[in-house]
Motif scaffolding. Structure first.
Motif, PDB file in Angstrom:
ATOM      1  N   GLN A  57      -2.724  -0.307 -15.606  1.00 42.61           N
ATOM      2  CA  GLN A  57      -2.647  -0.549 -14.159  1.00 42.61           C
ATOM      3  C   GLN A  57      -1.411  -1.363 -13.806  1.00 42.61           C
ATOM      4  O   GLN A  57      -0.742  -1.104 -12.809  1.00 42.61           O
ATOM      5  N   ARG A  58      -1.095  -2.356 -14.633  1.00 45.27           N
ATOM      6  CA  ARG A  58       0.082  -3.184 -14.348  1.00 45.27           C
ATOM      7  C   ARG A  58       1.375  -2.396 -14.505  1.00 45.27           C
ATOM      8  O   ARG A  58       2.359  -2.684 -13.844  1.00 45.27           O
ATOM      9  N   ALA A  59       1.365  -1.428 -15.411  1.00 41.60           N
ATOM     10  CA  ALA A  59       2.560  -0.587 -15.584  1.00 41.60           C
ATOM     11  C   ALA A  59       2.686   0.406 -14.430  1.00 41.60           C
ATOM     12  O   ALA A  59       3.796   0.788 -14.061  1.00 41.60           O
ATOM     13  N   ASP A  60       1.566   0.811 -13.860  1.00 40.67           N
ATOM     14  CA  ASP A  60       1.541   1.826 -12.798  1.00 40.67           C
ATOM     15  C   ASP A  60       1.743   1.262 -11.393  1.00 40.67           C
ATOM     16  O   ASP A  60       2.263   1.947 -10.518  1.00 40.67           O
ATOM     17  N   ARG A  61       1.299   0.053 -11.162  1.00 41.49           N
ATOM     18  CA  ARG A  61       1.297  -0.506  -9.808  1.00 41.49           C
ATOM     19  C   ARG A  61       2.300  -1.652  -9.707  1.00 41.49           C
ATOM     20  O   ARG A  61       2.459  -2.433 -10.641  1.00 41.49           O
ATOM     21  N   VAL A  93      -3.434  -4.124   8.040  1.00 41.87           N
ATOM     22  CA  VAL A  93      -2.279  -3.953   8.922  1.00 41.87           C
ATOM     23  C   VAL A  93      -1.701  -2.557   8.725  1.00 41.87           C
ATOM     24  O   VAL A  93      -1.969  -1.900   7.719  1.00 41.87           O
ATOM     25  N   VAL A  94      -0.944  -2.120   9.716  1.00 42.64           N
ATOM     26  CA  VAL A  94      -0.119  -0.924   9.547  1.00 42.64           C
ATOM     27  C   VAL A  94       1.259  -1.460   9.172  1.00 42.64           C
ATOM     28  O   VAL A  94       1.832  -2.286   9.894  1.00 42.64           O
ATOM     29  N   ALA A  95       1.770  -1.024   8.022  1.00 43.71           N
ATOM     30  CA  ALA A  95       3.041  -1.561   7.527  1.00 43.71           C
ATOM     31  C   ALA A  95       4.001  -0.437   7.176  1.00 43.71           C
ATOM     32  O   ALA A  95       3.608   0.712   6.982  1.00 43.71           O
ATOM     33  N   ARG A  96       5.276  -0.834   7.057  1.00 44.90           N
ATOM     34  CA  ARG A  96       6.342   0.126   6.742  1.00 44.90           C
ATOM     35  C   ARG A  96       7.082  -0.414   5.516  1.00 44.90           C
ATOM     36  O   ARG A  96       7.386  -1.602   5.428  1.00 44.90           O
ATOM     37  N   TRP A  97       7.391   0.454   4.555  1.00 47.84           N
ATOM     38  CA  TRP A  97       8.135   0.068   3.351  1.00 47.84           C
ATOM     39  C   TRP A  97       8.847   1.285   2.799  1.00 47.84           C
ATOM     40  O   TRP A  97       8.676   2.394   3.295  1.00 47.84           O
ATOM     41  N   GLN A  98       9.637   1.062   1.755  1.00 47.24           N
ATOM     42  CA  GLN A  98      10.357   2.163   1.119  1.00 47.24           C
ATOM     43  C   GLN A  98       9.747   2.456  -0.243  1.00 47.24           C
ATOM     44  O   GLN A  98       9.459   1.546  -1.030  1.00 47.24           O
ATOM     45  N   ALA A  99       9.564   3.757  -0.540  1.00 47.47           N
ATOM     46  CA  ALA A  99       9.088   4.177  -1.859  1.00 47.47           C
ATOM     47  C   ALA A  99      10.222   4.019  -2.864  1.00 47.47           C
ATOM     48  O   ALA A  99      11.385   3.849  -2.473  1.00 47.47           O
ATOM     49  N   PRO A 104      11.050   6.450   3.433  1.00 48.35           N
ATOM     50  CA  PRO A 104      10.258   5.457   4.167  1.00 48.35           C
ATOM     51  C   PRO A 104       8.773   5.856   4.185  1.00 48.35           C
ATOM     52  O   PRO A 104       8.433   7.035   4.263  1.00 48.35           O
ATOM     53  N   ARG A 105       7.912   4.857   4.087  1.00 48.78           N
ATOM     54  CA  ARG A 105       6.463   5.082   4.138  1.00 48.78           C
ATOM     55  C   ARG A 105       5.865   4.161   5.205  1.00 48.78           C
ATOM     56  O   ARG A 105       6.299   3.024   5.371  1.00 48.78           O
ATOM     57  N   THR A 106       4.875   4.681   5.904  1.00 51.37           N
ATOM     58  CA  THR A 106       4.111   3.886   6.867  1.00 51.37           C
ATOM     59  C   THR A 106       2.643   4.233   6.667  1.00 51.37           C
ATOM     60  O   THR A 106       2.282   5.415   6.640  1.00 51.37           O
ATOM     61  N   ALA A 107       1.802   3.200   6.514  1.00 47.46           N
ATOM     62  CA  ALA A 107       0.376   3.447   6.294  1.00 47.46           C
ATOM     63  C   ALA A 107      -0.411   2.179   6.576  1.00 47.46           C
ATOM     64  O   ALA A 107       0.151   1.083   6.696  1.00 47.46           O
ATOM     65  N   LYS A 108      -1.727   2.358   6.676  1.00 46.21           N
ATOM     66  CA  LYS A 108      -2.624   1.214   6.837  1.00 46.21           C
ATOM     67  C   LYS A 108      -2.859   0.617   5.452  1.00 46.21           C
ATOM     68  O   LYS A 108      -3.219   1.326   4.512  1.00 46.21           O
ATOM     69  N   VAL A 109      -2.635  -0.673   5.301  1.00 44.97           N
ATOM     70  CA  VAL A 109      -2.803  -1.358   4.018  1.00 44.97           C
ATOM     71  C   VAL A 109      -3.510  -2.684   4.257  1.00 44.97           C
ATOM     72  O   VAL A 109      -3.620  -3.146   5.398  1.00 44.97           O
ATOM     73  N   THR A 110      -3.974  -3.283   3.184  1.00 43.58           N
ATOM     74  CA  THR A 110      -4.540  -4.633   3.278  1.00 43.58           C
ATOM     75  C   THR A 110      -3.605  -5.584   2.554  1.00 43.58           C
ATOM     76  O   THR A 110      -2.980  -5.231   1.559  1.00 43.58           O
ATOM     77  N   ILE A 124       2.542  -5.929  -0.715  1.00 38.76           N
ATOM     78  CA  ILE A 124       1.452  -4.962  -0.914  1.00 38.76           C
ATOM     79  C   ILE A 124       1.622  -4.299  -2.282  1.00 38.76           C
ATOM     80  O   ILE A 124       2.711  -4.317  -2.865  1.00 38.76           O
ATOM     81  N   TRP A 125       0.530  -3.740  -2.775  1.00 33.04           N
ATOM     82  CA  TRP A 125       0.577  -3.020  -4.050  1.00 33.04           C
ATOM     83  C   TRP A 125       0.785  -1.533  -3.788  1.00 33.04           C
ATOM     84  O   TRP A 125       0.133  -0.949  -2.923  1.00 33.04           O
ATOM     85  N   THR A 126       1.732  -0.946  -4.543  1.00 34.10           N
ATOM     86  CA  THR A 126       1.976   0.493  -4.440  1.00 34.10           C
ATOM     87  C   THR A 126       2.002   1.100  -5.837  1.00 34.10           C
ATOM     88  O   THR A 126       2.250   0.395  -6.828  1.00 34.10           O
ATOM     89  N   GLY A 127       1.750   2.412  -5.893  1.00 33.94           N
ATOM     90  CA  GLY A 127       1.829   3.127  -7.158  1.00 33.94           C
ATOM     91  C   GLY A 127       3.251   3.581  -7.436  1.00 33.94           C
ATOM     92  O   GLY A 127       4.180   3.273  -6.684  1.00 33.94           O
ATOM     93  N   ARG A 128       3.425   4.337  -8.504  1.00 35.75           N
ATOM     94  CA  ARG A 128       4.767   4.816  -8.878  1.00 35.75           C
ATOM     95  C   ARG A 128       5.376   5.721  -7.820  1.00 35.75           C
ATOM     96  O   ARG A 128       6.587   5.778  -7.650  1.00 35.75           O
ATOM     97  N   ASP A 129       4.507   6.441  -7.096  1.00 35.96           N
ATOM     98  CA  ASP A 129       5.007   7.362  -6.066  1.00 35.96           C
ATOM     99  C   ASP A 129       5.273   6.660  -4.737  1.00 35.96           C
ATOM    100  O   ASP A 129       5.739   7.270  -3.787  1.00 35.96           O
ATOM    101  N   GLY A 130       4.952   5.361  -4.672  1.00 32.75           N
ATOM    102  CA  GLY A 130       5.190   4.607  -3.447  1.00 32.75           C
ATOM    103  C   GLY A 130       4.016   4.557  -2.497  1.00 32.75           C
ATOM    104  O   GLY A 130       4.071   3.894  -1.469  1.00 32.75           O
ATOM    105  N   ASP A 131       2.921   5.263  -2.816  1.00 28.13           N
ATOM    106  CA  ASP A 131       1.731   5.224  -1.966  1.00 28.13           C
ATOM    107  C   ASP A 131       0.974   3.914  -2.183  1.00 28.13           C
ATOM    108  O   ASP A 131       1.042   3.311  -3.261  1.00 28.13           O
ATOM    109  N   PRO A 132       0.213   3.463  -1.166  1.00 32.12           N
ATOM    110  CA  PRO A 132      -0.562   2.229  -1.332  1.00 32.12           C
ATOM    111  C   PRO A 132      -1.547   2.361  -2.489  1.00 32.12           C
ATOM    112  O   PRO A 132      -2.112   3.428  -2.737  1.00 32.12           O
ATOM    113  N   ALA A 133      -1.738   1.274  -3.199  1.00 35.25           N
ATOM    114  CA  ALA A 133      -2.649   1.269  -4.348  1.00 35.25           C
ATOM    115  C   ALA A 133      -3.470  -0.013  -4.337  1.00 35.25           C
ATOM    116  O   ALA A 133      -3.112  -0.992  -3.668  1.00 35.25           O
ATOM    117  N   LEU A 134      -4.567   0.015  -5.051  1.00 31.09           N
ATOM    118  CA  LEU A 134      -5.393  -1.185  -5.188  1.00 31.09           C
ATOM    119  C   LEU A 134      -4.706  -2.180  -6.107  1.00 31.09           C
ATOM    120  O   LEU A 134      -3.931  -1.800  -6.991  1.00 31.09           O
TER     121      LEU A 134
END
Length: 198
Positions: A57-61, A93-99, A104-110, A124-134
């Motif tokens: 998980q630490r390598a992925d996120r 929140v709804v946030a904006r970041w770069q993958a 650019p990515r925009t999504a609801k995150v905690t 925030i935590w994201t995966g390798r593809d830049g999508d939000p992750a736990l």
């Protein structure tokens, strides 16, 4: 142990008494040695698997910096099974970041940030593809889960040992009573009558 020695030199000892004493001794040793050993083995294997999961998980996120566009909901307490504290104040929140590839990515995150006003930077935590992750599981949580798994395995083993002992005792007692009933049926009708040789 005392059950075995108690019947060793007793003239009223029956074969079933000896079997019951040995069964009790065997169950005692299984409870003292086998159940804890099984619990330790289960806990150690669970811990090794969870540590590997934590590393994966630490390598992925990755922690990424995002800019808050707007609040999505009020601050609330949410349960997070991946961290040792179990509960943390999280803000949606709804946030904006770069993958990682620059899109650019925009999504609801905690986020754990208390200051989540529009325009603020939050982590925030994201995966390798830049999508939000736990959030990845932390080591103390992995150890806690492993201890719980080991304790549960030890208790389950102890329960199975005791259930097995009670089942065998029930069967032995039932067979003893069946033998007594057969002996009584053979001797019972004439028992105590004069002139029957008893």
């Amino acid at each position: 142990m005392s059950g075995v020695w108690r019947w060793r030199h007793n003239p009223l000892r029956r074969a079933t008494d000896r079997c019951e004493a040995w069964l009790a001794l065997l169950a005692f040793f299984l409870l003292v040695l086998a159940a804890p050993a099984l619990g330790w083995l289960c806990g150690a294997r669970t811990d090794a698997a969870l540590q590997a999961s934590v590393r994966a998980q630490r390598a992925d996120r990755h922690l990424t910096t995002a800019v808050v566009v707007r609040r999505a909901a009020a601050t609330r307490l949410v349960s997070d099974p991946e961290i040792s504290s179990g509960r943390a104040t999280r803000t949606e929140v709804v946030a904006r970041w770069q993958a990682p590839d620059g899109t650019p990515r925009t999504a609801k995150v905690t986020t754990a940030s208390r200051d989540a006003e529009p325009g603020k930077r939050v982590r925030i935590w994201t995966g390798r593809d830049g999508d939000p992750a736990l959030r990845p599981m932390d080591m103390p949580t992995a150890h806690t889960h492993a201890v719980l798994a080991g304790s549960g395995a030890a208790m389950l083993a102890a329960l199975l040992i005791e259930c097995g002992r009670r089942l065998l005792m029930w069967r032995m007692t039932r067979r003893r009573y069946e033998r007594i009933d057969r002996a009584w049926a053979a001797v019972g009708p004439d028992w105590g009558r004069t002139g029957t040789g008893s």
